[in-house]
Motif scaffolding. Structure first.
Motif, PDB file in Angstrom:
ATOM      1  N   LEU A  64      75.960  34.578  27.701  1.00 40.68           N
ATOM      2  CA  LEU A  64      75.751  35.965  28.117  1.00 40.68           C
ATOM      3  C   LEU A  64      77.059  36.762  28.107  1.00 40.68           C
ATOM      4  O   LEU A  64      78.108  36.275  28.515  1.00 40.68           O
ATOM      5  CB  LEU A  64      75.179  35.962  29.535  1.00 40.68           C
ATOM      6  N   ASP A  65      76.987  38.003  27.625  1.00 43.50           N
ATOM      7  CA  ASP A  65      78.128  38.915  27.690  1.00 43.50           C
ATOM      8  C   ASP A  65      77.885  39.930  28.803  1.00 43.50           C
ATOM      9  O   ASP A  65      76.743  40.333  29.056  1.00 43.50           O
ATOM     10  CB  ASP A  65      78.303  39.649  26.355  1.00 43.50           C
ATOM     11  N   VAL A  66      78.967  40.348  29.458  1.00 39.90           N
ATOM     12  CA  VAL A  66      78.850  41.222  30.626  1.00 39.90           C
ATOM     13  C   VAL A  66      79.791  42.410  30.502  1.00 39.90           C
ATOM     14  O   VAL A  66      80.986  42.244  30.236  1.00 39.90           O
ATOM     15  CB  VAL A  66      79.160  40.458  31.935  1.00 39.90           C
ATOM     16  N   LEU A  67      79.249  43.600  30.684  1.00 38.61           N
ATOM     17  CA  LEU A  67      80.023  44.837  30.750  1.00 38.61           C
ATOM     18  C   LEU A  67      79.892  45.363  32.171  1.00 38.61           C
ATOM     19  O   LEU A  67      78.794  45.705  32.605  1.00 38.61           O
ATOM     20  CB  LEU A  67      79.479  45.856  29.733  1.00 38.61           C
ATOM     21  N   VAL A  68      80.989  45.372  32.904  1.00 36.81           N
ATOM     22  CA  VAL A  68      80.958  45.837  34.289  1.00 36.81           C
ATOM     23  C   VAL A  68      80.971  47.362  34.332  1.00 36.81           C
ATOM     24  O   VAL A  68      81.788  48.009  33.674  1.00 36.81           O
ATOM     25  CB  VAL A  68      82.157  45.280  35.098  1.00 36.81           C
ATOM     26  N   ILE A  69      80.042  47.927  35.110  1.00 36.16           N
ATOM     27  CA  ILE A  69      79.995  49.366  35.353  1.00 36.16           C
ATOM     28  C   ILE A  69      80.019  49.550  36.860  1.00 36.16           C
ATOM     29  O   ILE A  69      79.064  49.189  37.545  1.00 36.16           O
ATOM     30  CB  ILE A  69      78.727  50.000  34.751  1.00 36.16           C
ATOM     31  N   SER A  70      81.109  50.082  37.391  1.00 37.37           N
ATOM     32  CA  SER A  70      81.260  50.124  38.844  1.00 37.37           C
ATOM     33  C   SER A  70      82.190  51.248  39.283  1.00 37.37           C
ATOM     34  O   SER A  70      83.018  51.721  38.495  1.00 37.37           O
ATOM     35  CB  SER A  70      81.810  48.782  39.334  1.00 37.37           C
ATOM     36  N   ALA A  71      82.032  51.640  40.543  1.00 41.88           N
ATOM     37  CA  ALA A  71      82.938  52.617  41.136  1.00 41.88           C
ATOM     38  C   ALA A  71      84.176  51.925  41.707  1.00 41.88           C
ATOM     39  O   ALA A  71      85.125  52.596  42.126  1.00 41.88           O
ATOM     40  CB  ALA A  71      82.220  53.397  42.233  1.00 41.88           C
ATOM     41  N   ALA A  72      84.169  50.595  41.731  1.00 46.52           N
ATOM     42  CA  ALA A  72      85.294  49.839  42.286  1.00 46.52           C
ATOM     43  C   ALA A  72      86.533  50.038  41.419  1.00 46.52           C
ATOM     44  O   ALA A  72      86.494  49.847  40.208  1.00 46.52           O
ATOM     45  CB  ALA A  72      84.945  48.361  42.365  1.00 46.52           C
ATOM     46  N   ARG A  73      87.638  50.429  42.050  1.00 47.27           N
ATOM     47  CA  ARG A  73      88.868  50.722  41.316  1.00 47.27           C
ATOM     48  C   ARG A  73      90.050  49.850  41.776  1.00 47.27           C
ATOM     49  O   ARG A  73      91.169  50.039  41.313  1.00 47.27           O
ATOM     50  CB  ARG A  73      89.249  52.197  41.502  1.00 47.27           C
ATOM     51  N   GLU A  74      89.816  48.920  42.678  1.00 52.18           N
ATOM     52  CA  GLU A  74      90.899  48.088  43.180  1.00 52.18           C
ATOM     53  C   GLU A  74      91.427  47.166  42.080  1.00 52.18           C
ATOM     54  O   GLU A  74      90.648  46.594  41.310  1.00 52.18           O
ATOM     55  CB  GLU A  74      90.420  47.237  44.360  1.00 52.18           C
ATOM     56  N   MET A  75      92.739  47.014  42.042  1.00 51.40           N
ATOM     57  CA  MET A  75      93.362  46.179  41.027  1.00 51.40           C
ATOM     58  C   MET A  75      92.837  44.750  41.083  1.00 51.40           C
ATOM     59  O   MET A  75      92.559  44.132  40.036  1.00 51.40           O
ATOM     60  CB  MET A  75      94.884  46.179  41.204  1.00 51.40           C
ATOM     61  N   ASP A 103      80.699  37.561  41.909  1.00 53.67           N
ATOM     62  CA  ASP A 103      80.142  36.237  42.217  1.00 53.67           C
ATOM     63  C   ASP A 103      78.862  36.024  41.404  1.00 53.67           C
ATOM     64  O   ASP A 103      78.584  34.927  40.914  1.00 53.67           O
ATOM     65  CB  ASP A 103      79.850  36.118  43.709  1.00 53.67           C
ATOM     66  N   LEU A 104      78.088  37.099  41.279  1.00 52.17           N
ATOM     67  CA  LEU A 104      76.857  37.032  40.492  1.00 52.17           C
ATOM     68  C   LEU A 104      77.160  36.729  39.028  1.00 52.17           C
ATOM     69  O   LEU A 104      76.394  36.003  38.377  1.00 52.17           O
ATOM     70  CB  LEU A 104      76.097  38.356  40.610  1.00 52.17           C
ATOM     71  N   LEU A 105      78.255  37.254  38.517  1.00 47.90           N
ATOM     72  CA  LEU A 105      78.626  37.022  37.124  1.00 47.90           C
ATOM     73  C   LEU A 105      78.653  35.531  36.808  1.00 47.90           C
ATOM     74  O   LEU A 105      78.131  35.090  35.785  1.00 47.90           O
ATOM     75  CB  LEU A 105      79.986  37.671  36.850  1.00 47.90           C
ATOM     76  N   ASP A 157      76.719  46.132  37.909  1.00 52.94           N
ATOM     77  CA  ASP A 157      77.375  46.828  39.016  1.00 52.94           C
ATOM     78  C   ASP A 157      77.958  45.774  39.952  1.00 52.94           C
ATOM     79  O   ASP A 157      77.402  44.673  40.094  1.00 52.94           O
ATOM     80  CB  ASP A 157      76.360  47.700  39.751  1.00 52.94           C
ATOM     81  N   ILE A 158      79.060  46.075  40.600  1.00 53.29           N
ATOM     82  CA  ILE A 158      79.702  45.108  41.484  1.00 53.29           C
ATOM     83  C   ILE A 158      79.119  45.151  42.893  1.00 53.29           C
ATOM     84  O   ILE A 158      78.977  44.129  43.569  1.00 53.29           O
ATOM     85  CB  ILE A 158      81.229  45.344  41.519  1.00 53.29           C
ATOM     86  N   GLY A 176      65.167  44.831  30.651  1.00 52.61           N
ATOM     87  CA  GLY A 176      64.863  44.692  32.067  1.00 52.61           C
ATOM     88  C   GLY A 176      65.870  45.392  32.936  1.00 52.61           C
ATOM     89  O   GLY A 176      66.978  45.721  32.508  1.00 52.61           O
ATOM     90  N   VAL A 177      65.468  45.655  34.200  1.00 53.85           N
ATOM     91  CA  VAL A 177      66.328  46.284  35.199  1.00 53.85           C
ATOM     92  C   VAL A 177      66.213  45.480  36.487  1.00 53.85           C
ATOM     93  O   VAL A 177      65.115  45.080  36.878  1.00 53.85           O
ATOM     94  CB  VAL A 177      65.916  47.744  35.451  1.00 53.85           C
ATOM     95  N   ALA A 178      67.350  45.217  37.133  1.00 50.61           N
ATOM     96  CA  ALA A 178      67.358  44.491  38.405  1.00 50.61           C
ATOM     97  C   ALA A 178      68.199  45.263  39.415  1.00 50.61           C
ATOM     98  O   ALA A 178      69.223  45.846  39.052  1.00 50.61           O
ATOM     99  CB  ALA A 178      67.913  43.082  38.219  1.00 50.61           C
ATOM    100  N   HIS A 179      67.735  45.260  40.678  1.00 55.28           N
ATOM    101  CA  HIS A 179      68.437  46.010  41.726  1.00 55.28           C
ATOM    102  C   HIS A 179      69.087  45.109  42.769  1.00 55.28           C
ATOM    103  O   HIS A 179      69.646  45.600  43.747  1.00 55.28           O
ATOM    104  CB  HIS A 179      67.457  46.974  42.397  1.00 55.28           C
ATOM    105  N   SER A 180      69.017  43.800  42.555  1.00 55.21           N
ATOM    106  CA  SER A 180      69.646  42.846  43.463  1.00 55.21           C
ATOM    107  C   SER A 180      70.087  41.633  42.665  1.00 55.21           C
ATOM    108  O   SER A 180      69.621  41.413  41.528  1.00 55.21           O
ATOM    109  CB  SER A 180      68.680  42.412  44.565  1.00 55.21           C
ATOM    110  N   ALA A 181      70.964  40.820  43.252  1.00 52.72           N
ATOM    111  CA  ALA A 181      71.443  39.627  42.568  1.00 52.72           C
ATOM    112  C   ALA A 181      70.310  38.643  42.336  1.00 52.72           C
ATOM    113  O   ALA A 181      70.209  38.028  41.265  1.00 52.72           O
ATOM    114  CB  ALA A 181      72.556  38.982  43.384  1.00 52.72           C
ATOM    115  N   GLY A 182      69.451  38.492  43.334  1.00 55.67           N
ATOM    116  CA  GLY A 182      68.329  37.564  43.193  1.00 55.67           C
ATOM    117  C   GLY A 182      67.431  37.926  42.029  1.00 55.67           C
ATOM    118  O   GLY A 182      67.051  37.069  41.222  1.00 55.67           O
ATOM    119  N   ASP A 183      67.094  39.207  41.928  1.00 52.50           N
ATOM    120  CA  ASP A 183      66.251  39.660  40.824  1.00 52.50           C
ATOM    121  C   ASP A 183      66.978  39.524  39.484  1.00 52.50           C
ATOM    122  O   ASP A 183      66.358  39.235  38.450  1.00 52.50           O
ATOM    123  CB  ASP A 183      65.841  41.123  41.034  1.00 52.50           C
ATOM    124  N   ALA A 184      68.286  39.746  39.499  1.00 52.21           N
ATOM    125  CA  ALA A 184      69.075  39.661  38.267  1.00 52.21           C
ATOM    126  C   ALA A 184      69.070  38.237  37.713  1.00 52.21           C
ATOM    127  O   ALA A 184      68.938  38.034  36.498  1.00 52.21           O
ATOM    128  CB  ALA A 184      70.499  40.124  38.528  1.00 52.21           C
TER     129      ALA A 184
END
Length: 224
Positions: free
Chosen positions: A76-87, A64-66, A54-55, A31-39
């Motif tokens: 559930l296992d989660v692999l984050v894929i994001s452009a966010a680079r903040e520590m 928060d969705l995690l 994605d964050i 499946g694919v989801a584009h929002s937290a609600g759908d996820a």
């Protein structure tokens, strides 16, 4: 087959990521989801093993969705894929119990490496919950499986180590320390030291043989 749910607000990015995942043996996008609600709905309905998360989502921060997703699917296992680079973002993700954090942009090989690690290290933990782990199994889980070998234990020689490796590799079935000692012409205690070293380095797998009274016999097979 490892079931994957892709969560990303960008339709095209989600499609590309799904293609990457589906090209990997043993993985399938359910499946694919584009929002937290759908996820959240998809996680409950599809029961995925792994989520690519994605964050930056339109209705909720991915971290928060995690936590919400874990309420729906605790294992559930989660692999984050994001452009966010903040520590702070990366630190919070790690504390949330993710299996990896992959920064955009990345290559197909980058994602393949993470998926292969997940398949080898994390997935078996859920399939054999009652199995006793060896240190080598834990090392692999924490990403230490590919490091250089530790020095040999005191009193062990490189020449004998090579012989033991050959014996384990050539054995038609898991071999015991006693059988290894007979082939080497050494004591059982000495042979076991070499065998345990191979097991700790994730080069040999320990198989327990039960029978009779007392503790089960430890037998070794090559996994390197």
């Amino acid at each position: 087959m490892i079931k994957v749910l892709v969560i990303d607000d960008d339709f095209m990015v989600a499609k590309v990521h799904s293609g990457f995942v589906n090209s990997e043996p043993g993985f399938t996008v359910v499946g694919v989801a584009h929002s937290a609600g759908d996820a959240i709905k998809a996680a409950g309905a599809l029961s995925p093993d792994l989520i690519l998360l994605d964050i930056h989502l339109p209705d909720m921060n991915g971290l928060d969705l995690l936590q919400r997703l874990r309420e729906v699917q605790p294992e559930l296992d989660v692999l984050v894929i994001s452009a966010a680079r903040e520590m702070d973002t990366v630190r919070r993700a790690l504390r949330g119990g993710i299996v990896h954090y992959l920064m955009k942009p990345f290559s197909r090989d980058d994602l393949r490496e993470r998926l292969e690690h997940y398949a080898k290290a994390y997935q078996p933990l859920g399939e054999a919950a009652d199995q006793e782990l060896q240190q080598a199994d834990v090392n692999m889980l924490f990403g230490l499986g590919g490091q250089k070998r530790r020095p040999l234990p005191k009193g062990c020689s490189a020449e004998t180590m090579e012989l033991v490796e050959s014996i384990v590799k050539e054995a038609a079935e898991p071999i015991s320390a006693t059988e290894t000692a007979q082939k080497l012409g050494t004591s059982r205690v000495s042979a076991r030291r070499y065998l345990e070293y191979l097991a700790e380095e994730n080069l040999a797998q320990v198989n327990l043989r039960y029978g009779g009274v007392g503790r089960p016999e430890r037998r070794y097979s090559w996994r390197g």
